[in-house]
Scaffold this motif. Structure first.
Motif, PDB file in Angstrom:
ATOM      1  N   THR A 162     -17.708 -59.574  -4.962  1.00 22.62           N
ATOM      2  CA  THR A 162     -16.300 -59.214  -5.008  1.00 22.62           C
ATOM      3  C   THR A 162     -16.186 -57.718  -5.282  1.00 22.62           C
ATOM      4  OG1 THR A 162     -14.137 -59.805  -5.960  1.00 22.62           O
ATOM      5  CG2 THR A 162     -16.013 -59.708  -7.471  1.00 22.62           C
ATOM      6  N   ALA A 163     -14.967 -57.234  -5.439  1.00 22.90           N
ATOM      7  CA  ALA A 163     -14.724 -55.816  -5.724  1.00 22.90           C
ATOM      8  C   ALA A 163     -13.622 -55.706  -6.767  1.00 22.90           C
ATOM      9  CB  ALA A 163     -14.324 -55.070  -4.459  1.00 22.90           C
ATOM     10  N   LEU A 164     -13.717 -54.693  -7.605  1.00 23.50           N
ATOM     11  CA  LEU A 164     -12.684 -54.413  -8.593  1.00 23.50           C
ATOM     12  C   LEU A 164     -11.796 -53.290  -8.060  1.00 23.50           C
ATOM     13  CD1 LEU A 164     -14.791 -54.512 -11.886  1.00 23.50           C
ATOM     14  CD2 LEU A 164     -13.666 -56.382 -10.674  1.00 23.50           C
ATOM     15  N   ARG A 165     -10.483 -53.476  -8.173  1.00 18.37           N
ATOM     16  CA  ARG A 165      -9.516 -52.549  -7.593  1.00 18.37           C
ATOM     17  C   ARG A 165      -8.677 -51.882  -8.682  1.00 18.37           C
ATOM     18  NH1 ARG A 165      -8.899 -53.512  -2.003  1.00 18.37           N
ATOM     19  NH2 ARG A 165     -10.222 -55.247  -1.317  1.00 18.37           N
ATOM     20  N   PRO A 195     -17.097 -51.502  -5.939  1.00 14.86           N
ATOM     21  CA  PRO A 195     -17.483 -52.497  -4.923  1.00 14.86           C
ATOM     22  C   PRO A 195     -18.765 -53.218  -5.337  1.00 14.86           C
ATOM     23  CG  PRO A 195     -18.175 -50.328  -4.234  1.00 14.86           C
ATOM     24  CD  PRO A 195     -17.443 -50.124  -5.546  1.00 14.86           C
ATOM     25  N   GLY A 196     -19.032 -54.336  -4.679  1.00 11.71           N
ATOM     26  CA  GLY A 196     -20.331 -54.991  -4.816  1.00 11.71           C
ATOM     27  C   GLY A 196     -20.573 -55.692  -6.128  1.00 11.71           C
ATOM     28  N   LEU A 215      -9.132 -57.994  -9.777  1.00 13.64           N
ATOM     29  CA  LEU A 215      -9.822 -58.743  -8.732  1.00 13.64           C
ATOM     30  C   LEU A 215      -9.091 -60.056  -8.510  1.00 13.64           C
ATOM     31  CD1 LEU A 215     -13.151 -60.373 -10.022  1.00 13.64           C
ATOM     32  CD2 LEU A 215     -11.260 -59.727 -11.514  1.00 13.64           C
ATOM     33  N   PRO A 216      -9.298 -60.714  -7.371  1.00 19.91           N
ATOM     34  CA  PRO A 216      -8.619 -61.982  -7.123  1.00 19.91           C
ATOM     35  C   PRO A 216      -8.931 -62.994  -8.234  1.00 19.91           C
ATOM     36  CG  PRO A 216      -9.542 -61.150  -5.088  1.00 19.91           C
ATOM     37  CD  PRO A 216     -10.070 -60.262  -6.183  1.00 19.91           C
ATOM     38  N   GLU A 217      -7.912 -63.654  -8.697  1.00 16.60           N
ATOM     39  CA  GLU A 217      -8.078 -64.576  -9.821  1.00 16.60           C
ATOM     40  C   GLU A 217      -9.107 -65.657  -9.534  1.00 16.60           C
ATOM     41  OE1 GLU A 217      -5.255 -67.383 -12.704  1.00 16.60           O
ATOM     42  OE2 GLU A 217      -4.535 -66.729 -10.748  1.00 16.60           O
ATOM     43  N   HIS A 218      -9.173 -66.129  -8.276  1.00 18.00           N
ATOM     44  CA  HIS A 218     -10.085 -67.218  -7.964  1.00 18.00           C
ATOM     45  C   HIS A 218     -11.538 -66.763  -7.837  1.00 18.00           C
ATOM     46  CE1 HIS A 218      -9.103 -65.576  -3.963  1.00 18.00           C
ATOM     47  NE2 HIS A 218     -10.252 -66.071  -3.565  1.00 18.00           N
ATOM     48  N   HIS A 219     -11.808 -65.481  -7.986  1.00 17.48           N
ATOM     49  CA  HIS A 219     -13.185 -64.995  -7.945  1.00 17.48           C
ATOM     50  C   HIS A 219     -13.884 -65.103  -9.294  1.00 17.48           C
ATOM     51  CE1 HIS A 219     -12.842 -62.374  -4.046  1.00 17.48           C
ATOM     52  NE2 HIS A 219     -12.585 -63.650  -3.849  1.00 17.48           N
ATOM     53  N   VAL A 220     -13.140 -65.412 -10.337  1.00 13.50           N
ATOM     54  CA  VAL A 220     -13.725 -65.551 -11.672  1.00 13.50           C
ATOM     55  C   VAL A 220     -13.327 -66.890 -12.280  1.00 13.50           C
ATOM     56  CG1 VAL A 220     -13.953 -63.100 -12.207  1.00 13.50           C
ATOM     57  CG2 VAL A 220     -11.796 -64.256 -12.671  1.00 13.50           C
TER      58      VAL A 220
END
Length: 306
Positions: free
Chosen positions: A124-127, A137-138, A169-174
């Motif tokens: 994923t990536a942090l924005r 990224p990464g 980051l998208p909530e569903h990625h964590v």
């Protein structure tokens, strides 16, 4: 980058994946993408040939937010102990090696606390803001992140080492870090998501991984910190009689008179057709699930359970 020296203090990894090197002098020209404050592990691995991917200059990798003890500084480099990767034969405090200094940030005096989250997607990536520009990224599977507040419209704010403002980051990625031991099938399910990932000596990410790295990362996703190397993993786990192994147990391999050199995750009970495992395979140069061939069976020294 840092005003105060880090030697004698703990620091924290501020890039998505930091590579731990045997020494600054061991770094090769091909390793340039893995260095500096914007390390790109995927580009680094993609730029190496098969021989370079198994060079002896890499020891391990550390993930964003992982803490180290800095024991020495040299221009642009820090000798560290990776305190979250046990390596008792090398150093009782953790895995020793070298990191570029600009991949580290001091541990803040007001270090955030709270129930951690763990990345549950492969990458994923942090924005900077929800839907905003990418800042880190990464970020990979198994990375721990501390929440910086509740989710907003499907985006989750998290603290980032060395950054004053939360990233998103998208909530569903964590997911919340579990508060119970994982079932063996859960761990195997995570490891199986890394099938076909390239074999890279010392690798600990979905861009490239080695045999003990696969085991370490799969369990780390659930908050279980296994040692980093196969031999130490064997010493830290409980032997079971061959023939009684279960899915999710570990197979260990060694040649006569030598230490453990390989580990794999049991994927099926033993049967007439033989034994099966998921492992990062040097021969195939990728993560595979397969029946143990005769020459591999000849070096099987036992099964262990966590």
């Amino acid at each position: 980058m840092h005003v105060e020296p880090l030697t004698g203090h703990r620091a924290v990894v501020r890039v998505a994946v930091a590579t731990l090197w045997t020494s600054p002098d061991a770094v090769r020209p091909v390793d340039a993408p893995a260095l500096g404050p914007h390390a790109d592990t995927a580009a680094w691995i993609a730029g190496m040939d098969a021989d370079q991917q198994v060079g002896d200059c890499v020891l391990s990798q550390l993930l964003l937010g992982e803490q180290v003890l800095v024991t020495e500084e040299r221009t642009g480099w820090a000798r560290v102990v990776a305190v979250e990767q046990a390596a008792a034969p090398l150093d009782p405090r953790g895995y020793p090696g070298w990191l570029p200094t600009d991949q580290l940030a001091p541990v803040p005096d007001d270090e955030p606390t709270g129930p951690p989250l763990v990345v549950d997607t492969t990458v994923t990536a942090l924005r900077a803001t929800p839907h905003g520009p990418v800042r880190v990224p990464g970020v990979v599977l198994g990375t721990r992140l501390l929440p910086a507040g509740p989710a907003v419209d499907g985006w989750r704010p998290v603290h980032v080492p060395g950054q004053p403002a939360p990233h998103w980051l998208p909530e569903h990625h964590v997911v919340p870090l579990p508060d119970r031991p994982p079932a063996a099938g859960e761990v195997l399910g995570v490891a199986d998501r890394l099938r076909d990932v390239r074999y890279v000596w010392g690798g600990l990410s979905p861009a490239g991984i080695d045999c003990s790295g696969l085991v370490h990362l799969a369990w780390r996703r659930f908050g279980v910190r296994l040692p980093r190397d196969a031999g130490a993993q064997a010493a830290a786990t409980a032997p079971v009689e061959l023939g009684t192994e279960r899915v999710g147990d570990l197979y260990f391999f060694a040649r006569p008179g030598r230490g453990v050199h390989h580990v794999g995750i049991v994927t099926a009970p033993p049967g007439e057709a033989g034994r099966r495992m998921l492992h990062a395979c040097y021969r195939h140069r990728r993560v595979v699930e397969e029946q143990l061939p005769p020459d591999r069976t000849a070096t099987l020294i036992g099964a262990h359970r966590i």
